[in-house]
Scaffold this motif. Structure first.
Motif, PDB file in Angstrom:
ATOM      1  N   ARG A 138      -7.195   2.621   3.363  1.00 31.48           N
ATOM      2  CA  ARG A 138      -7.122   1.468   4.255  1.00 31.48           C
ATOM      3  C   ARG A 138      -7.659   1.794   5.645  1.00 31.48           C
ATOM      4  O   ARG A 138      -8.383   1.008   6.242  1.00 31.48           O
ATOM      5  CB  ARG A 138      -5.661   1.024   4.344  1.00 31.48           C
ATOM      6  N   GLU A 139      -7.290   2.988   6.142  1.00 31.82           N
ATOM      7  CA  GLU A 139      -7.795   3.402   7.458  1.00 31.82           C
ATOM      8  C   GLU A 139      -9.320   3.512   7.434  1.00 31.82           C
ATOM      9  O   GLU A 139     -10.004   3.138   8.389  1.00 31.82           O
ATOM     10  CB  GLU A 139      -7.203   4.763   7.868  1.00 31.82           C
ATOM     11  N   LYS A 189     -10.795   0.146   7.452  1.00 34.18           N
ATOM     12  CA  LYS A 189     -10.662  -0.431   8.797  1.00 34.18           C
ATOM     13  C   LYS A 189     -11.783   0.070   9.704  1.00 34.18           C
ATOM     14  O   LYS A 189     -12.402  -0.712  10.441  1.00 34.18           O
ATOM     15  CB  LYS A 189      -9.307  -0.064   9.394  1.00 34.18           C
ATOM     16  N   THR A 197     -14.280  -2.499  11.469  1.00 31.65           N
ATOM     17  CA  THR A 197     -14.327  -2.652  12.929  1.00 31.65           C
ATOM     18  C   THR A 197     -15.679  -2.211  13.487  1.00 31.65           C
ATOM     19  O   THR A 197     -16.140  -2.744  14.490  1.00 31.65           O
ATOM     20  CB  THR A 197     -13.181  -1.894  13.645  1.00 31.65           C
ATOM     21  N   TYR A 214     -11.933 -10.854   8.764  1.00 28.59           N
ATOM     22  CA  TYR A 214     -10.954  -9.914   9.320  1.00 28.59           C
ATOM     23  C   TYR A 214     -10.476 -10.394  10.691  1.00 28.59           C
ATOM     24  O   TYR A 214      -9.273 -10.479  10.955  1.00 28.59           O
ATOM     25  CB  TYR A 214     -11.590  -8.523   9.421  1.00 28.59           C
ATOM     26  N   TRP A 217      -2.961  -6.062  11.511  1.00 32.04           N
ATOM     27  CA  TRP A 217      -4.289  -5.585  11.096  1.00 32.04           C
ATOM     28  C   TRP A 217      -4.332  -5.240   9.619  1.00 32.04           C
ATOM     29  O   TRP A 217      -5.336  -5.468   8.956  1.00 32.04           O
ATOM     30  CB  TRP A 217      -4.779  -4.418  11.963  1.00 32.04           C
ATOM     31  N   LYS A 218      -3.208  -4.717   9.091  1.00 38.70           N
ATOM     32  CA  LYS A 218      -3.199  -4.365   7.666  1.00 38.70           C
ATOM     33  C   LYS A 218      -3.235  -5.617   6.814  1.00 38.70           C
ATOM     34  O   LYS A 218      -3.926  -5.683   5.796  1.00 38.70           O
ATOM     35  CB  LYS A 218      -1.944  -3.559   7.307  1.00 38.70           C
ATOM     36  N   LEU A 265      -6.703  -7.047   7.007  1.00 41.27           N
ATOM     37  CA  LEU A 265      -7.681  -6.216   6.299  1.00 41.27           C
ATOM     38  C   LEU A 265      -7.669  -6.460   4.795  1.00 41.27           C
ATOM     39  O   LEU A 265      -8.714  -6.423   4.129  1.00 41.27           O
ATOM     40  CB  LEU A 265      -7.356  -4.745   6.574  1.00 41.27           C
ATOM     41  N   ASN A 294     -10.915  -7.112   2.083  1.00 44.13           N
ATOM     42  CA  ASN A 294     -10.893  -5.968   1.172  1.00 44.13           C
ATOM     43  C   ASN A 294     -10.697  -6.418  -0.278  1.00 44.13           C
ATOM     44  O   ASN A 294     -11.089  -5.728  -1.213  1.00 44.13           O
ATOM     45  CB  ASN A 294      -9.783  -5.006   1.587  1.00 44.13           C
TER      46      ASN A 294
END
Ligand SMILES: [Zn+2]
Length: 664
Positions: free
Chosen positions: A66-67, A70, A74, A93, A332-333, A336, A340
């Motif tokens: 996930r990171e 991200k 971004t 997003y 944000w999660k 996302l 995703n």
């Protein structure tokens, strides 16, 4: 249909070159409780973060993935030209992050559609149901296009039971205190959504009662989760003429037009009893009751993409009451997850470019080949199977399609328009409708065998019996599952077992009913099928004997396929490991023998902490056993495990040789 490694996705980054001693709990002997011995240190060092209902090494990897996603999203910025994939992913997003706009809009993004439902009369209901099936939700029942179970090159339309917000019929029918608590919370949630939509409290309570009544009636005739494992019971072919006669209150022409399929001559009807109930309800329910049910289903589908009051109500039921999560994921999660998932292969394409080393594919292919050889030898050596069935099993094994990393051909998202002048929900809905149209659009076309059923950034793996394929997305091919520089024992104990697990799905209680081409064909002699069943039942009993929480037992029948896959995966990967130089040797690394490292590595894959609510929920809806049982129940069928840790009769982990099972 998919048989996956996990239901949700989500590892220990870190430098796992061997066994990490800090994962262990040295205060507990391996013969007392192996899971606690192998994972106790990890569990203590990773107390459950309140935003999770369960968190394990798997979830750690998913967090890393996930990171990474991200970072990719971004870095796209907000300057993408309209119509480019960067614009679509980036805007979707950013719209999810825009709390000011979301909170100022409240429930207004739903208004036009809810007005449409409010104006509907009996003659309009089927059209509305079909429209909702195309990307919104599954009121009353559901439909999908998948390959024909008996003709795997061609697609077929399936009709199946659905409409239950809590997912499994037992939530509606069982009366123990834990289940009653969840049911009560669901009823409150429905009422709360109606209030947010503007109903007065009394009217909202009444509407919630109507929704509960409809879902409970559907639950009463629904197949149990154990019954739905048997594809021979689900495969009921009906002509459209039969549908018209048997379910006359559903206008089938309108339904097919509503889901945008044409030329339908036959369907596969999984649960005739459920559709009969829907047919009855569509004439006996008051129009107002149907409108309320559809209104709730629509609002429920949209709630997570609206203002904070809707999002909170949705969280309080699905995450807190059902799963025991205490805190919502950061915005944000949540934001996302949308691109995703809905633009999954677009994100995946960017993900593999940045994070998937090209040589991983080759190394993984070599491991898969080794596992295949080992499983072939196991099949040849089975004492319970006749030579005739063995030949068929080997043909099937040698016909596996193996997918590693990412698809050769990517999905085209040019038909999705993400438009910032519209609300977040309208854009989410447009993307969902695009996806539904793509799926329904497969009808009448040959089965696309190149497509992937998971995105590359998903930490999971699957077997699909209808294509006889095993698939390992890029994101699972990282430590601690797969690390080319790590100890062989660790690779075979982790990704090796995962590979063996997916292969064994081809030979579990469901997979064994499909032949090498993916058709549901009985290739077994009667005596072999009977012996398989006997062994499977014995394995099932081992799991059903386990208590998961309070007085609730694990469900060995429902988790049968996954337990057989774990069982085969462990046995076959152990054999493959014993062929490596390290497996043949006796070298100690970190003070452990090769066999000890193999079993410790396996156990560490399933290290997790979990809430009681989530244990109870998964026991109802997840075909996978709990982490503790995937370790402690599964490994006690392997003689080398007892030898590796010198476990003797009289110790808790001991299982008498006569009680052990060896299927694959
Ligand atoms: Zn599985």
């Amino acid at each position: 249909m998919l048989m996956s490694l996990l239901v949700t996705m989500t590892v220990s980054a870190g430098n796992l070159k061997g066994v990490d001693r800090s994962n262990l709990d040295p205060t507990v002997a391996p013969g007392e409780n192996f899971y606690q011995y192998a994972c106790g240190g990890w569990m203590k060092a990773n107390p459950l973060d309140p935003q999770y209902a369960r968190f394990g090494t798997f979830d750690q990897l998913a967090e890393n993935s996930r990171e990474q996603v991200k970072d990719i999203i971004t870095s796209l910025g907000t300057s993408g030209r309209r119509g480019t994939i960067e614009q679509k992913v980036g805007d979707l997003y950013n719209m999810g992050l825009d709390s000011v706009r979301l909170n100022s809009e409240g429930g207004t993004p739903l208004k036009a559609d809810l007005d449409k439902i409010a104006r509907a009369q009996r003659a309009d209901f089927v059209k509305l149901i079909a429209w909702m099936h195309s990307g919104i939700g599954a009121p009353f029942f559901n439909s999908a296009v998948m390959s024909d179970l008996k003709d795997s090159n061609n697609n077929l339309l399936y009709l199946m039971q659905d409409g239950l917000g809590m997912g499994d019929r037992d939530y509606y029918l069982e009366n123990d205190a834990n289940t009653a608590k969840v049911r009560n919370a669901y009823s409150n949630y429905i009422g709360q959504l109606f209030q947010l939509l503007g109903y007065k409290k009394g009217a909202a309570t009444k509407a919630a009662k109507n929704v509960m009544k409809i879902e409970t009636e559907l639950a009463r005739v629904a197949m149990s989760r154990e019954e739905t494992r048997d594809y021979s019971r689900l495969y009921n072919i009906r002509t459209v003429a039969q549908l018209r006669t048997d379910y006359p209150n559903i206008n089938w022409d309108e339904y097919f037009a509503g889901i945008h399929v044409s030329g339908v001559e036959k369907v596969c009807l999984f649960q005739p009893k459920s559709l009969a109930k829907v047919n009855e309800l569509l004439s006996t329910l008051k129009e107002e009751q149907v409108r309320q049910y559809l209104t709730f289903k629509y609002a429920d589908a949209a709630a997570a993409y609206l203002s904070d009051d809707y999002v909170q109500a949705n969280f309080d039921f699905y995450s807190r009451a059902m799963s025991g999560k205490q805190v919502m994921q950061p915005r944000w999660k949540r934001a996302l997850n949308v691109p995703n998932t809905l633009l999954g292969e677009a994100v995946g394409q960017l993900y593999v470019k940045k994070y998937f080393p090209a040589d991983s594919k080759k190394k993984m292919q070599r491991l898969v080949d080794n596992l295949k050889v080992a499983l072939g030898e196991h099949i040849q050596g089975l004492t319970w199977m006749t030579p005739k069935t063995k030949v068929n099993a080997l043909v099937k094994l040698n016909s596996f399609t193996v997918k590693i990393g990412y698809p050769d051909k990517w999905r085209d998202y040019s038909g999705i328009d993400i438009d910032k002048s519209k609300s977040y929900w309208e854009n989410v809905l447009a993307a969902r409708q695009f996806e539904a149209a793509y799926e329904y659009g497969q009808l009448g076309k040959p089965v696309d065998k190149d497509r992937w059923q998971m995105t590359p950034q998903t930490v999971n793996a699957y077997y699909d019996p209808s294509t006889n394929e095993i698939c390992f997305p890029a994101a699972i091919l990282q430590p601690p599952y797969f690390d080319p520089s790590a100890d062989e024992a660790c690779n075979y104990g982790a990704i090796g077992v995962v590979i063996g697990h997916e292969m064994t799905h081809g030979f579990d209680d469901q997979g064994r009913n499909f032949d090498y081409t993916g058709n549901m064909v009985d290739w077994w002699t009667k005596e072999d099928a009977d012996r398989f069943q006997e062994l499977a039942d014995k394995l099932g009993e081992q799991y059903s004997a386990e208590i998961v929480a309070d007085d609730v037992h694990a469900n060995g029948k429902f988790t049968m396929g996954e337990n057989i896959a774990d069982h085969g995966g462990l046995r076959v990967s152990y054999s493959a490991f014993k062929k490596t130089d390290q497996g043949k040797g006796t070298e100690l690394i970190d003070g452990f023998t090769p066999d000890q490292r193999f079993f410790l590595s396996y156990a560490n894959v399933w290290a997790n902490n979990i809430t009681k609510e989530e244990i109870l929920r998964r026991t109802k809806v997840d075909p996978h056993s709990l982490g503790v049982n995937r370790v402690n129940v599964a490994i006690r069928n392997l003689e080398p495990f007892f030898k590796a840790f010198n476990i003797k009769a009289g110790e808790k982990m001991w299982r008498d040789p006569a009680e052990r099972v060896a299927i694959w």
